[in-house]
Design a protein around this motif. Structure first.
Motif, PDB file in Angstrom:
ATOM      1  N   GLN A 174      -4.164   1.386   4.722  1.00 25.42           N
ATOM      2  CA  GLN A 174      -4.137   2.706   4.084  1.00 25.42           C
ATOM      3  C   GLN A 174      -3.607   3.771   5.051  1.00 25.42           C
ATOM      4  O   GLN A 174      -2.760   4.593   4.684  1.00 25.42           O
ATOM      5  CB  GLN A 174      -5.539   3.091   3.595  1.00 25.42           C
ATOM      6  CG  GLN A 174      -6.036   2.285   2.410  1.00 25.42           C
ATOM      7  CD  GLN A 174      -6.577   0.907   2.792  1.00 25.42           C
ATOM      8  OE1 GLN A 174      -6.815   0.628   3.978  1.00 25.42           O
ATOM      9  NE2 GLN A 174      -6.774   0.053   1.817  1.00 25.42           N
ATOM     10  N   GLU A 225       0.829  -1.204   0.000  1.00 30.11           N
ATOM     11  CA  GLU A 225       0.000   0.000   0.000  1.00 30.11           C
ATOM     12  C   GLU A 225       0.865   1.256   0.000  1.00 30.11           C
ATOM     13  O   GLU A 225       0.503   2.271  -0.623  1.00 30.11           O
ATOM     14  CB  GLU A 225      -0.936  -0.002   1.210  1.00 30.11           C
ATOM     15  CG  GLU A 225      -1.788   1.254   1.364  1.00 30.11           C
ATOM     16  CD  GLU A 225      -2.712   1.531   0.188  1.00 30.11           C
ATOM     17  OE1 GLU A 225      -3.070   2.702  -0.025  1.00 30.11           O
ATOM     18  OE2 GLU A 225      -3.091   0.566  -0.535  1.00 30.11           O
ATOM     19  N   THR A 226       2.009   1.203   0.652  1.00 33.60           N
ATOM     20  CA  THR A 226       2.937   2.338   0.614  1.00 33.60           C
ATOM     21  C   THR A 226       3.414   2.583  -0.812  1.00 33.60           C
ATOM     22  O   THR A 226       3.508   3.733  -1.263  1.00 33.60           O
ATOM     23  CB  THR A 226       4.132   2.081   1.537  1.00 33.60           C
ATOM     24  OG1 THR A 226       3.662   1.884   2.882  1.00 33.60           O
ATOM     25  CG2 THR A 226       5.105   3.246   1.518  1.00 33.60           C
ATOM     26  N   ARG A 250       1.764   1.869  -3.517  1.00 35.25           N
ATOM     27  CA  ARG A 250       0.626   2.448  -4.243  1.00 35.25           C
ATOM     28  C   ARG A 250       0.527   3.957  -3.978  1.00 35.25           C
ATOM     29  O   ARG A 250       0.338   4.758  -4.912  1.00 35.25           O
ATOM     30  CB  ARG A 250      -0.666   1.752  -3.841  1.00 35.25           C
ATOM     31  CG  ARG A 250      -1.907   2.345  -4.511  1.00 35.25           C
ATOM     32  CD  ARG A 250      -3.173   1.725  -3.985  1.00 35.25           C
ATOM     33  NE  ARG A 250      -3.437   0.409  -4.566  1.00 35.25           N
ATOM     34  CZ  ARG A 250      -3.610  -0.710  -3.870  1.00 35.25           C
ATOM     35  NH1 ARG A 250      -3.540  -0.693  -2.549  1.00 35.25           N
ATOM     36  NH2 ARG A 250      -3.860  -1.848  -4.494  1.00 35.25           N
ATOM     37  N   GLN A 251       0.664   4.348  -2.720  1.00 36.99           N
ATOM     38  CA  GLN A 251       0.520   5.765  -2.391  1.00 36.99           C
ATOM     39  C   GLN A 251       1.670   6.609  -2.934  1.00 36.99           C
ATOM     40  O   GLN A 251       1.472   7.762  -3.334  1.00 36.99           O
ATOM     41  CB  GLN A 251       0.381   5.926  -0.874  1.00 36.99           C
ATOM     42  CG  GLN A 251      -0.933   5.351  -0.345  1.00 36.99           C
ATOM     43  CD  GLN A 251      -1.171   5.637   1.135  1.00 36.99           C
ATOM     44  OE1 GLN A 251      -0.578   6.554   1.705  1.00 36.99           O
ATOM     45  NE2 GLN A 251      -2.046   4.865   1.766  1.00 36.99           N
ATOM     46  N   ALA A 260       0.173   3.018   5.802  1.00 37.71           N
ATOM     47  CA  ALA A 260       1.034   3.428   4.697  1.00 37.71           C
ATOM     48  C   ALA A 260       1.155   4.945   4.622  1.00 37.71           C
ATOM     49  O   ALA A 260       2.233   5.471   4.319  1.00 37.71           O
ATOM     50  CB  ALA A 260       0.486   2.878   3.382  1.00 37.71           C
TER      51      ALA A 260
END
Length: 245
Positions: free
Chosen positions: A210, A16-17, A19-20, A213
């Motif tokens: 979420q 998720e990190t 992705r961000q 992250a």
């Protein structure tokens, strides 16, 4: 375009990190012990529309793997802007100090401490090429020695001989590393992602990946006036976000 390497990035908080950071325009290298899992994670992110993502085989407990990963990344980019040392292991749910085998403790330290040190040393030359390098060491609120000695702390009874000391050692290394790099543009911080529902804890945590992250990304994208040598933990210190060591 800025670049980031995240260890243990094929799933959970690391994924998720990635992705961000991709959402913020970074090129992201997904460090993964299993290259196939790393490739599958990269494929999933590409399917979401993120083109600037690649897997990188990286076992943080294997010196040869670390060296190979450094060589491979060096062929892709001359500069690394962000290193997030996310890979970590728990070592079991119960770790009584008088009965936990030193083999278990050594195994946890190999990943959570020595792996971080060796990866950081291996990639520091690429980080030095960045005008604003950032190192984020993913720790735990359970690494606070101050709070572990406070009977009023909500996690006071959550003691263990391997995981908690490994994160305390990681915190200490973060301070020492930040000090060595104090007169440079580096920002080096330890970040507690919070008690998050992941495979790591059998999804017992109340937090989301979420939110976890986002805490890592915040430290990874600090501006030039941002802090260094800090222990960020919204869980331990919801008002200030800075945990006692």
């Amino acid at each position: 375009m800025k670049t980031a390497l995240i260890t243990g990035a094929n799933k959970s908080i690391g994924f998720e990190t990635a992705r961000q950071l991709l959402q913020q325009g970074y090129t992201v290298y997904l460090g993964s012990r299993d290259l196939l899992k790393g490739q599958q994670a990269a494929d999933q992110l590409r399917a979401e529309g993120f083109a600037q993502v690649e897997p990188l085989q990286l076992n943080v407990t294997d010196s040869a793997s670390i060296a190979a990963a450094r060589a491979a990344l060096g062929q892709k980019t001359p500069v690394l802007d962000v290193l997030i040392n996310n890979a970590g292991i728990l070592g079991g749910m119960t770790q009584p100090p008088l009965s936990t085998s030193t083999s278990v403790i050594k195994e946890v330290f190999e990943t959570n401490v020595f792996g971080v040190i060796e990866v950081t040393q291996a990639f520091i030359d690429l980080l030095r090429q960045s005008p604003a390098p950032r190192i984020v060491n993913v720790t735990s609120g359970l690494g606070s020695l101050t709070l572990h000695n406070d009977p009023s702390w909500k996690y006071y009874a959550v003691k263990g001989a391997a995981y908690q000391p490994s994160k305390a050692a990681l915190n200490a290394y973060t301070i020492m590393l930040a000090y060595e790099l104090r007169d440079t543009p580096f920002k080096v911080n330890a970040v507690d992602p919070g008690y998050t529902a992941t495979d790591f804890n059998h999804h017992s945590g109340p937090g989301s990946v979420q939110d976890a992250a986002a805490r890592l990304v915040k430290a990874a994208t600090l501006g030039p006036d941002g802090p260094t040598s800090q222990f960020f933990s919204d869980d331990n210190a919801p008002e200030t976000g800075i945990s006692p060591w």
